[in-house]
Design a protein around this motif. Sequence first.
Motif, mmCIF file in Angstrom:
data_model
loop_
_atom_site.group_PDB
_atom_site.id
_atom_site.type_symbol
_atom_site.label_atom_id
_atom_site.label_comp_id
_atom_site.label_asym_id
_atom_site.label_seq_id
_atom_site.Cartn_x
_atom_site.Cartn_y
_atom_site.Cartn_z
ATOM 1 N N ASP A 268 -66.565 82.386 -2.205
ATOM 2 C CA ASP A 268 -65.696 81.691 -1.256
ATOM 3 C C ASP A 268 -65.131 80.468 -1.968
ATOM 4 O O ASP A 268 -65.860 79.522 -2.258
ATOM 5 C CB ASP A 268 -66.501 81.291 -0.020
ATOM 6 N N ARG A 269 -63.835 80.522 -2.296
ATOM 7 C CA ARG A 269 -63.196 79.416 -2.997
ATOM 8 C C ARG A 269 -62.695 78.369 -2.003
ATOM 9 O O ARG A 269 -62.535 78.656 -0.827
ATOM 10 C CB ARG A 269 -62.017 79.932 -3.834
ATOM 11 N N GLY A 270 -62.424 77.186 -2.471
ATOM 12 C CA GLY A 270 -61.958 76.099 -1.620
ATOM 13 C C GLY A 270 -60.505 76.194 -1.212
ATOM 14 O O GLY A 270 -60.039 75.400 -0.404
ATOM 15 N N ASP A 271 -59.769 77.186 -1.734
ATOM 16 C CA ASP A 271 -58.337 77.304 -1.436
ATOM 17 C C ASP A 271 -58.041 78.406 -0.418
ATOM 18 O O ASP A 271 -56.964 78.982 -0.414
ATOM 19 C CB ASP A 271 -57.544 77.549 -2.717
ATOM 20 N N ALA A 272 -58.998 78.703 0.456
ATOM 21 C CA ALA A 272 -58.863 79.742 1.488
ATOM 22 C C ALA A 272 -58.729 81.135 0.882
ATOM 23 O O ALA A 272 -58.188 82.040 1.498
ATOM 24 C CB ALA A 272 -57.713 79.447 2.446
ATOM 25 N N THR A 273 -59.214 81.299 -0.338
ATOM 26 C CA THR A 273 -59.230 82.587 -1.012
ATOM 27 C C THR A 273 -60.680 82.966 -1.276
ATOM 28 O O THR A 273 -61.501 82.112 -1.595
ATOM 29 C CB THR A 273 -58.471 82.512 -2.360
ATOM 30 N N SER A 274 -60.987 84.239 -1.131
ATOM 31 C CA SER A 274 -62.319 84.754 -1.446
ATOM 32 C C SER A 274 -62.166 85.944 -2.384
ATOM 33 O O SER A 274 -61.179 86.672 -2.314
ATOM 34 C CB SER A 274 -63.054 85.191 -0.176
ATOM 35 N N CYS A 275 -63.172 86.134 -3.249
ATOM 36 C CA CYS A 275 -63.146 87.219 -4.225
ATOM 37 C C CYS A 275 -64.462 87.985 -4.190
ATOM 38 O O CYS A 275 -65.530 87.379 -4.098
ATOM 39 C CB CYS A 275 -62.952 86.674 -5.635
ATOM 40 N N ILE A 276 -64.374 89.311 -4.276
ATOM 41 C CA ILE A 276 -65.571 90.136 -4.393
ATOM 42 C C ILE A 276 -66.035 90.053 -5.836
ATOM 43 O O ILE A 276 -65.279 90.361 -6.751
ATOM 44 C CB ILE A 276 -65.282 91.592 -3.993
ATOM 45 N N VAL A 277 -67.283 89.615 -6.043
ATOM 46 C CA VAL A 277 -67.797 89.463 -7.399
ATOM 47 C C VAL A 277 -68.906 90.464 -7.729
ATOM 48 O O VAL A 277 -69.237 90.660 -8.889
ATOM 49 C CB VAL A 277 -68.268 88.017 -7.679
ATOM 50 N N ALA A 278 -69.484 91.100 -6.713
ATOM 51 C CA ALA A 278 -70.505 92.130 -6.932
ATOM 52 C C ALA A 278 -70.661 92.924 -5.638
ATOM 53 O O ALA A 278 -70.321 92.448 -4.555
ATOM 54 C CB ALA A 278 -71.844 91.517 -7.334
ATOM 55 N N SER A 279 -71.171 94.134 -5.761
ATOM 56 C CA SER A 279 -71.440 94.958 -4.580
ATOM 57 C C SER A 279 -72.533 95.947 -4.935
ATOM 58 O O SER A 279 -72.889 96.108 -6.100
ATOM 59 C CB SER A 279 -70.171 95.679 -4.121
ATOM 60 N N GLY A 280 -73.052 96.600 -3.911
ATOM 61 C CA GLY A 280 -74.100 97.570 -4.180
ATOM 62 C C GLY A 280 -74.506 98.356 -2.955
ATOM 63 O O GLY A 280 -73.857 98.289 -1.908
ATOM 64 N N ILE A 281 -75.593 99.080 -3.119
ATOM 65 C CA ILE A 281 -76.138 99.908 -2.047
ATOM 66 C C ILE A 281 -77.587 99.533 -1.805
ATOM 67 O O ILE A 281 -78.219 98.891 -2.637
ATOM 68 C CB ILE A 281 -76.023 101.408 -2.390
#
Length: 146
Positions: A114-127
């Motif tokens: 969760d970035r401070g500029d109202a942008t979010s990025c997926i950095v990892a995922s899994g099951i």
Amino acid sequence: MPKLTRIAPAALVALGMMAAGNAATAAITSHDDNQANPRGWSAVAGMETSAVIELARTLPLSRDARADQPWCDQSDQLAQTLSHDFAEEKVATGAKGTQLWGSALMGTWTMVLDRGDATSCIVASGIGYRDGASPRQFFTQAGLGG
């Protein structure tokens, strides 16, 4: 739905990486094993999640990006997509501005920066996500400690 068509390729890439990573074992993992032993993958093949986080801090929204970067979008849009398309909800907040999202219905989890500029990025995922699971387990799986 436009956001589905934008995030679906990223999900397919992640699933392809999972399959390629598991090709050596060539065994099907049971649902119970997935829940007992959650697995996760960085959003960029070959990079540690902490390095992906540093990369994602300055990336543009994914519609303006290269194909090999973590998925980034406006925070509210990313949250809506994880909720609607994957039945995930925010479970916990961790180090370095990260959030854990999970779905007991789908058995999936997603680590979001969760970035401070109202942008979010997926950095990892899994099951292997399940209700009542310790968030620390997933932050550790993503290489972010607990």
